[in-house]
Design a protein around this motif. Sequence first.
Motif, short mmCIF file in Angstrom:
data_model
loop_
_atom_site.label_atom_id
_atom_site.label_comp_id
_atom_site.label_asym_id
_atom_site.label_seq_id
_atom_site.Cartn_x
_atom_site.Cartn_y
_atom_site.Cartn_z
N GLY A 76 0.83 -1.21 0.00
CA GLY A 76 0.00 0.00 0.00
C GLY A 76 0.86 1.25 0.00
N PHE A 77 1.89 1.26 0.85
CA PHE A 77 2.81 2.40 0.88
C PHE A 77 3.49 2.59 -0.47
CE2 PHE A 77 7.18 3.88 1.17
CZ PHE A 77 6.99 5.14 1.75
N LEU A 78 4.02 1.50 -1.03
CA LEU A 78 4.71 1.61 -2.33
C LEU A 78 3.78 2.08 -3.44
CD1 LEU A 78 6.98 -1.57 -2.18
CD2 LEU A 78 7.69 0.83 -1.99
N SER A 79 2.55 1.61 -3.40
CA SER A 79 1.57 2.00 -4.41
C SER A 79 1.31 3.50 -4.37
CB SER A 79 0.28 1.24 -4.15
OG SER A 79 -0.32 0.83 -5.32
N LEU A 80 1.06 4.03 -3.18
CA LEU A 80 0.78 5.46 -3.06
C LEU A 80 2.04 6.30 -3.22
CD1 LEU A 80 -2.05 6.74 -2.70
CD2 LEU A 80 -1.97 4.31 -2.30
N ALA A 81 3.20 5.74 -2.87
CA ALA A 81 4.46 6.45 -3.14
C ALA A 81 4.68 6.56 -4.64
CB ALA A 81 5.63 5.72 -2.47
N LEU A 82 4.41 5.48 -5.38
CA LEU A 82 4.52 5.52 -6.83
C LEU A 82 3.54 6.54 -7.41
CD1 LEU A 82 5.56 4.46 -9.55
CD2 LEU A 82 3.86 2.61 -9.38
N TYR A 83 2.32 6.54 -6.92
CA TYR A 83 1.31 7.50 -7.36
C TYR A 83 1.81 8.93 -7.13
CZ TYR A 83 -2.95 10.30 -7.13
OH TYR A 83 -3.90 11.28 -7.31
N ALA A 84 2.30 9.21 -5.93
CA ALA A 84 2.76 10.56 -5.59
C ALA A 84 3.99 10.96 -6.42
CB ALA A 84 3.08 10.66 -4.10
N LEU A 85 4.96 10.08 -6.50
CA LEU A 85 6.19 10.41 -7.23
C LEU A 85 5.94 10.60 -8.73
CD1 LEU A 85 8.71 8.06 -5.41
CD2 LEU A 85 8.59 10.56 -5.27
N ALA A 86 5.10 9.76 -9.31
CA ALA A 86 4.79 9.91 -10.73
C ALA A 86 4.04 11.21 -10.98
CB ALA A 86 3.98 8.71 -11.23
N GLY A 87 3.13 11.57 -10.07
CA GLY A 87 2.40 12.83 -10.20
C GLY A 87 3.31 14.03 -10.05
N VAL A 88 4.24 13.97 -9.12
CA VAL A 88 5.21 15.06 -8.95
C VAL A 88 6.08 15.19 -10.19
CG1 VAL A 88 7.26 15.77 -7.64
CG2 VAL A 88 5.21 15.03 -6.43
N ALA A 89 6.41 14.05 -10.80
CA ALA A 89 7.26 14.05 -12.00
C ALA A 89 6.52 14.52 -13.25
CB ALA A 89 7.83 12.65 -12.23
N GLY A 90 5.21 14.73 -13.17
CA GLY A 90 4.48 15.26 -14.31
C GLY A 90 3.35 14.40 -14.85
N MET A 91 3.17 13.19 -14.32
CA MET A 91 2.05 12.35 -14.76
C MET A 91 0.75 13.06 -14.35
SD MET A 91 1.14 9.34 -16.01
CE MET A 91 1.48 7.68 -15.55
N PRO A 92 -0.13 13.36 -15.29
CA PRO A 92 -1.34 14.13 -14.97
C PRO A 92 -2.45 13.28 -14.36
CG PRO A 92 -1.31 13.67 -17.29
CD PRO A 92 -0.02 13.09 -16.73
N TRP A 93 -2.18 12.70 -13.19
CA TRP A 93 -3.20 11.85 -12.60
C TRP A 93 -3.57 12.23 -11.18
CZ3 TRP A 93 -0.94 6.21 -12.24
CH2 TRP A 93 0.22 6.20 -11.48
N PHE A 94 -3.20 13.44 -10.76
CA PHE A 94 -3.77 13.97 -9.53
C PHE A 94 -5.18 14.45 -9.87
CE2 PHE A 94 0.65 15.20 -7.68
CZ PHE A 94 0.88 13.88 -7.33
N ALA A 95 -5.90 14.95 -8.89
CA ALA A 95 -7.28 15.39 -9.11
C ALA A 95 -7.38 16.34 -10.29
CB ALA A 95 -7.82 16.07 -7.85
N GLN A 96 -8.36 16.08 -11.13
CA GLN A 96 -8.65 16.90 -12.31
C GLN A 96 -7.46 16.99 -13.27
OE1 GLN A 96 -9.92 20.29 -9.92
NE2 GLN A 96 -12.03 19.91 -10.60
#
Length: 196
Positions: A76-96
């Motif tokens: 669970g931690f790794l999954s959300l860390a991947l989500y956060a890091l990819a979003g910070v790196a520019g993946m447009p998958w945060f809200a909206q």
Amino acid sequence: MSTAAVSSRPGVLADLLPAQSTARARVRDAALVIGGAALTGAAAQLAVPVPGSPVPVTGQTFAALLVGTALGTGRGFLSLALYALAGVAGMPWFAQGGSGAGGASFGYVLGLLLAATVTGALARRGGDRSVLRTAGTMVVGSALVYAVGVPYLAAVTGMSAAQAIAAGLTPFLIGDALKAALAMGVLPTAWRFLKR
């Protein structure tokens, strides 16, 4: 932990997925981590703007709590860390379709990371086996999201604590209650079904 120990007394739902070898278990776990991040990113796109708040209502919190509960603490931690890091790196998958760090709602993303980790630990101890336990697990997870997200919102926007609570917590309580009710039905039912 050996696969024999996992199959005799699973701690979380993901432990029920078979893996005949250590290599296959690693591939399974990597797929679960990536899948959990993708689910959270997809759920974040289900967003409804809240008048007077820079934070929308999304499916992101529900997905993150479900990921933590189903995958357990580490995955669970790794999954959300991947989500956060990819979003910070520019993946447009945060809200909206947002990305990057520093926005008004980024504190909630950090809170999701903490919440997924803690709900995973609670699930490993049986926090998703009954309706009442699942309710408690979801309440703890949601509280952690707000414990990080609301102060971050106040700091980034210059809102007072009361304003941040009014804009970043109060409008979301009914939706969180509905998400918790959904989890209270889904998780214990999944355990009952898989134990047959």
